[in-house]
Every structure is written in structure tokens, then in C-alpha cells.
Design an enzyme around this catalytic site. Structure first.
Site, mmCIF file in Angstrom:
data_model
loop_
_atom_site.group_PDB
_atom_site.id
_atom_site.type_symbol
_atom_site.label_atom_id
_atom_site.label_comp_id
_atom_site.label_asym_id
_atom_site.label_seq_id
_atom_site.Cartn_x
_atom_site.Cartn_y
_atom_site.Cartn_z
ATOM 1 N N ARG A 179 -15.510 -11.303 2.441
ATOM 2 C CA ARG A 179 -14.704 -9.962 3.038
ATOM 3 C C ARG A 179 -15.343 -8.831 2.179
ATOM 4 N NH1 ARG A 179 -14.063 -13.156 6.543
ATOM 5 N NH2 ARG A 179 -12.312 -13.958 7.247
ATOM 6 N N GLY A 190 8.895 -5.272 2.295
ATOM 7 C CA GLY A 190 8.446 -4.554 1.305
ATOM 8 C C GLY A 190 9.726 -4.753 0.316
ATOM 9 N N ARG A 224 -8.557 -21.579 9.177
ATOM 10 C CA ARG A 224 -7.404 -21.436 10.203
ATOM 11 C C ARG A 224 -8.020 -21.249 11.729
ATOM 12 N NH1 ARG A 224 -5.488 -16.437 6.514
ATOM 13 N NH2 ARG A 224 -7.803 -16.356 6.575
ATOM 14 N N TYR A 255 -1.627 -9.492 16.034
ATOM 15 C CA TYR A 255 -1.829 -8.495 15.103
ATOM 16 C C TYR A 255 -2.977 -7.662 15.416
ATOM 17 C CZ TYR A 255 -2.493 -6.300 10.400
ATOM 18 O OH TYR A 255 -2.807 -5.475 9.564
ATOM 19 N N LYS A 278 -2.783 -3.706 16.456
ATOM 20 C CA LYS A 278 -3.327 -2.706 15.742
ATOM 21 C C LYS A 278 -4.372 -1.842 16.463
ATOM 22 C CE LYS A 278 -1.464 -2.684 11.957
ATOM 23 N NZ LYS A 278 -0.933 -1.566 11.364
ATOM 24 N N ILE A 334 1.030 -1.244 -0.087
ATOM 25 C CA ILE A 334 0.038 -0.106 0.018
ATOM 26 C C ILE A 334 0.880 1.119 -0.014
ATOM 27 C CG2 ILE A 334 -1.879 1.170 1.123
ATOM 28 C CD1 ILE A 334 -2.655 -1.558 2.310
ATOM 29 N N ILE A 341 -9.276 -23.055 -0.503
ATOM 30 C CA ILE A 341 -9.919 -21.868 0.275
ATOM 31 C C ILE A 341 -9.968 -22.459 1.864
ATOM 32 C CG2 ILE A 341 -12.493 -21.396 0.836
ATOM 33 C CD1 ILE A 341 -12.650 -21.256 -2.115
ATOM 34 N N ASP A 397 12.122 -1.083 6.725
ATOM 35 C CA ASP A 397 13.356 -1.996 6.772
ATOM 36 C C ASP A 397 13.331 -3.004 5.690
ATOM 37 O OD1 ASP A 397 11.448 -3.804 7.375
ATOM 38 O OD2 ASP A 397 12.095 -4.203 9.370
HETATM 39 N N1 LIG Z 1 -3.143 -5.209 3.143
HETATM 40 C C1 LIG Z 1 -4.447 -5.143 3.704
HETATM 41 O O1 LIG Z 1 -5.407 -5.729 3.386
HETATM 42 C C2 LIG Z 1 -4.504 -4.357 5.270
HETATM 43 C C3 LIG Z 1 -5.510 -4.597 5.888
HETATM 44 C C4 LIG Z 1 -5.600 -3.935 7.143
HETATM 45 C C5 LIG Z 1 -4.579 -3.101 7.619
HETATM 46 N N2 LIG Z 1 -3.328 -3.046 6.824
HETATM 47 C C6 LIG Z 1 -2.444 -2.025 7.184
HETATM 48 O O2 LIG Z 1 -1.897 -1.488 6.272
HETATM 49 C C7 LIG Z 1 -0.313 -1.256 6.385
HETATM 50 C C8 LIG Z 1 0.331 -1.549 4.846
HETATM 51 O O3 LIG Z 1 0.026 -2.830 4.707
HETATM 52 P P1 LIG Z 1 0.706 -3.696 3.475
HETATM 53 O O4 LIG Z 1 -0.512 -4.501 2.941
HETATM 54 O O5 LIG Z 1 1.192 -2.630 2.471
HETATM 55 O O6 LIG Z 1 1.886 -4.424 3.992
HETATM 56 P P2 LIG Z 1 3.230 -4.585 3.620
HETATM 57 O O7 LIG Z 1 3.890 -5.731 4.421
HETATM 58 O O8 LIG Z 1 3.354 -4.668 1.914
HETATM 59 O O9 LIG Z 1 3.660 -3.263 4.204
HETATM 60 C C9 LIG Z 1 4.476 -2.930 5.467
HETATM 61 C C10 LIG Z 1 5.731 -2.297 5.075
HETATM 62 O O10 LIG Z 1 6.474 -2.114 6.436
HETATM 63 C C11 LIG Z 1 7.899 -2.462 6.247
HETATM 64 N N3 LIG Z 1 8.161 -2.927 7.762
HETATM 65 C C12 LIG Z 1 7.809 -4.021 8.715
HETATM 66 N N4 LIG Z 1 8.314 -3.934 9.564
HETATM 67 C C13 LIG Z 1 9.252 -2.670 9.864
HETATM 68 C C14 LIG Z 1 10.044 -2.121 10.687
HETATM 69 N N5 LIG Z 1 10.268 -2.645 11.916
HETATM 70 N N6 LIG Z 1 10.345 -0.863 10.507
HETATM 71 C C15 LIG Z 1 10.296 -0.355 9.069
HETATM 72 N N7 LIG Z 1 9.456 -0.781 8.344
HETATM 73 C C16 LIG Z 1 8.885 -2.234 8.621
HETATM 74 C C17 LIG Z 1 7.820 -3.666 5.517
HETATM 75 O O11 LIG Z 1 9.081 -3.884 4.938
HETATM 76 C C18 LIG Z 1 6.717 -3.222 4.244
HETATM 77 O O12 LIG Z 1 7.310 -2.511 3.382
HETATM 78 C C19 LIG Z 1 0.197 -2.134 7.522
HETATM 79 O O13 LIG Z 1 0.272 -1.437 8.709
HETATM 80 C C20 LIG Z 1 -1.140 -2.873 7.758
HETATM 81 O O14 LIG Z 1 -1.242 -3.773 9.101
HETATM 82 C C21 LIG Z 1 -3.399 -3.748 5.767
#
Ligand SMILES: NC(=O)c1ccc[n+]([C@@H]2O[C@H](COP(=O)([O-])OP(=O)(O)OC[C@H]3O[C@@H](n4cnc5c(N)ncnc54)[C@H](O)[C@@H]3O)[C@@H](O)[C@H]2O)c1
Length: 330
Positions: free
Chosen positions: A218, A46, A277, A153, A157, A21, A210, A42
Site C-alpha cells: 500500500r 470521530g 478479505r 464505499y 466515493k 484526518i 495479516i 455526528d
Molecule cells: N484514512 C484513510 O486512509 C482514507 C483513505 C481514503 C479516503 N479517506 C477519506 O478521508 C475522509 C476522512 O477519513 P478519516 O480517516 O479521517 O475517517 P474518520 O472516520 O476518522 O472521519 C470521518 C468523520 O466523519 C464523521 N461522520 C461520519 N458520518 C457522518 C455523518 N453522516 N454526518 C456527519 N459526520 C459524519 C465521523 O464521525 C468522523 O469524524 C473520509 O471521507 C474518508 O473516506 C480516508
């Protein structure tokens, strides 16, 4: 709301900006004319290649818990806090890592943002958190906070939301509760969401498994719609201190999703079923987005059929890079 009434976005910090995102958010902010974007990531889940190549973007590779030592010097930034230990199953397997990033990382981000006199901090919370499971109706922001959360998690959150509330007199915070995001930028893998995994498996004619009956639902939101909600949360003065659901308000059954992905990839994959799960007690998920619609003028625009088509196109274009990443199975 006119542009005059919106908070400006000049210098931006995006924690987790190399993620699924975050990288799309960075691309959108560049298009909108941001002056500078500092990414803190980090690269644990990502990828540097997802980060747009632009002189205004700088990637500070490091732990968000060390945000105050990374050398980021911007004054009055707009902060999007997306770095997280992702996600439910990963936190069940590694609860201390989850607490480190999602708990301490969020606290550190708020402390640092307060010291830098940030204009606003937008926090990435989760629709699967806060209200708990077993709710049939659309989930609204006003539902009471549940103590019956299913995973570490979800707990961390929720903890982040408590911290955002605590800090809101020192720095303007907005909590966004994401429902199931999907789209270009999300790499499949063991701990990732269902859509990138199903697409990748379907592209390889592997079975789509599934977890459950397939009747589970969802609220899937296309990533660029979600990003639009984040920008609105950052720029709308009246959003200060509030929480907003960012979903579509529409439920999709997992079985329908699997069939759609098979059709869009022209796959020969079969659909299989296994036990749900152990921690997953959510049968139906749907966001009530009334508040986001009214306060942020948020309106998701991409129906799931179109979103899946666009995501499959991105997978085809980036097939080699996706296949190179560790943890991918096919
Ligand atoms: N994808 C979804 O459906 C969803 C749903 C609910 C909430 N979220 C929240 O949205 C945000 C982004 O999610 P996403 O899908 O892009 O996930 P993602 O895992 O692709 O992105 C998270 C990023 O945080 C970085 N990261 C992790 N630990 C770190 C640390 N200690 N220090 C620095 N960077 C760190 C990772 O390298 C990654 O680039 C997150 O906070 C996630 O909890 C996502």
C-alpha cells in the site's frame, strides 16, 4: 507560487472535522490563521476530544445530510468535505448507511456550498476507488473510471466525484484521492485501518494478523503530509475542477510494516496470517503523484519509519483515552 497568488482561507467548514484526518486538518488551519472553523460531525467515528480547543472552532454535532439546518451562517467559506461512512468493510456490512452519508451527504454538501457561494470545496475521495483493482503500475488520475469496484464505499466515493464534476460550474470543486493515511488521531477499531490496529495490538503483545501473504503493498501517507495536500488543493487557483492523488508514490509491504511496528513498540507480538478479505482484490497500490507535485507543489516529507515512530509516540501519550473508546480490542 507566492502567497498573493493563493486563494485565501478565512472562514472554513470541515465536515468530518472530529475524525482522524479532519482533526489534524483543523489544527493545521488554526496554525495557518483561519478566522473561524465550523465542524460538522455526528461523532459516529470521530471524537470530540480530538478537536483542538480554540475559540475559533465550533463543533456542530449532526448529520452532514442536514447541513442546511444546522445553523451555519458563514458566507464564502472554504469547505473541506471529509465526513464519510468509513470504510470498505463497514460499507460491505452496512451499504445503505454508506450510501446515506457518502452519497446524499456529498450531494447535500455541494448544494449547501453552492448556496453559500463557497470559494472552494475540497472533496475527500479515495485512491482505492475510481481506477478499480488489478493495476500493477502507479495509479494516475487519468486512468479510466472502472465499473469493477470492490465495495459500496468505493462506489459511493466515485459517486461523490461525479457530483463534484457536475457541480463545478456552480462552485469550485477539487477532488483529492487519498491513499492510505495514518498517523496521530486515528483510533483503532474493527473497521479502522491496519496501522492503528497493529500499533494497539503490538502495545499489548497481541498477535498481528495479516490478511494475505504480507507481500501486498500500500502507499501509506503520513496524515500531516496529506493535510498539507488538502490545504494546497484549497488554495491553488489552477486546481479548480481537477482530481489529485495524495499519496507518497512509494509502496510499503504489509509484512515490513508489521515488523517496523513491532520494533518501534518493543513488542513481543507474533505475526500471523489469514485469508485475504473476500472483497480485497488489490495486491499492490501506489499513487502517481506527478500532477499534485506539478500543480500543487505537493511533496510529502515524512518517511514511513519516522511516521510510525511519531504515531507510536501519540499512542503512548494518549493510551488511556484510546483505551476508553468503544470497539477497541486488545
Ligand atoms: N484514512 C484513510 O486512509 C482514507 C483513505 C481514503 C479516503 N479517506 C477519506 O478521508 C475522509 C476522512 O477519513 P478519516 O480517516 O479521517 O475517517 P474518520 O472516520 O476518522 O472521519 C470521518 C468523520 O466523519 C464523521 N461522520 C461520519 N458520518 C457522518 C455523518 N453522516 N454526518 C456527519 N459526520 C459524519 C465521523 O464521525 C468522523 O469524524 C473520509 O471521507 C474518508 O473516506 C480516508
Amino acid at each position: 507560487m507566492t502567497d498573493m497568488e493563493r486563494l485565501p482561507i478565512d472562514d472554513v467548514v470541515v465536515t468530518g472535522g472530529a475524525g482522524a484526518i479532519g482533526s489534524r486538518l483543523v489544527a493545521r488551519l488554526l496554525r495557518d490563521g483561519a478566522r473561524s472553523i465550523s465542524i460538522v460531525d455526528d461523532l459516529s467515528s470521530g471524537y470530540a476530544w480530538l478537536v483542538p480547543d480554540d475559540p475559533r472552532v465550533r463543533l456542530f454535532r449532526g448529520d452532514v445530510c442536514d447541513l442546511d439546518t444546522l445553523g451555519i451562517t458563514v458566507e464564502n467559506p472554504t469547505v473541506f468535505h471529509l465526513a464519510a461512512f468509513f470504510a470498505n468493510q463497514n460499507s460491505v456490512d452496512h451499504p445503505l448507511d454508506d450510501l446515506h452519508t457518502n452519497g446524499s451527504g456529498t450531494l447535500q454538501t455541494l448544494m449547501w456550498s453552492s448556496a453559500q457561494r463557497a470559494r472552494r470545496v475540497v472533496y475527500a475521495s479515495a485512491g482505492c476507488s475510481i481506477a478499480g483493482h488489478g493495476i500493477d503500475a502507479p495509479i494516475s488520475e487519468d486512468m479510466p473510471v472502472s465499473l469493477d469496484l470492490d465495495t459500496p464505499y468505493q462506489i459511493t466515493k466515485a459517486l461523490g466525484e461525479f457530483y463534484c464534476n457536475y457541480f463545478k460550474e456552480q462552485v469550485s470543486t477539487v477532488r483529492c484521492r487519498f491513499f492510505n493515511s495514518y498517523g496521530p488521531g486515528e483510533i483503532p477499531g474493527r473497521y479502522r485501518n491496519v496501522i492503528p490496529n497493529f500499533i494497539w495490538l503490538a502495545m499489548h503483545d497481541e498477535p498481528l494478523t495479516i490478511t494475505g501473504t504480507g507481500e501486498e503493498t500500500r502507499d501509506f501517507i503520513f496524515v500531516d503530509d496529506l493535510v498539507d495536500g488538502l490545504v494546497r488543493a484549497a488554495t491553488t487557483p489552477a486546481a479548480h475542477g481537477s482530481a489529485f492523488n495524495l499519496g507518497t508514490g512509494i509502496q510499503t509491504k504489509v509484512i515490513d510494516l508489521a515488523r517496523l511496528i513491532i520494533a518501534r513498540t518493543g513488542s513481543k507480538s507474533e505475526i500471523r496470517y489469514t485469508e485475504r478479505r473476500a472483497w480485497d482484490h488489490s495486491v499492490r497500490r501506489q499513487a502517481d503523484i506527478t500532477r499534485a507535485r506539478e500543480t500543487l507543489q505537493f511533496q510529502p516529507a515524512v518517511p514511513v519509519e519516522e511516521g510510525i515512530t511519531r504515531t507510536v509516540e501519540w499512542f503512548v501519550q494518549n493510551r488511556e483515552a484510546i483505551g476508553r473508546e468503544a470497539g477497541i480490542y486488545a
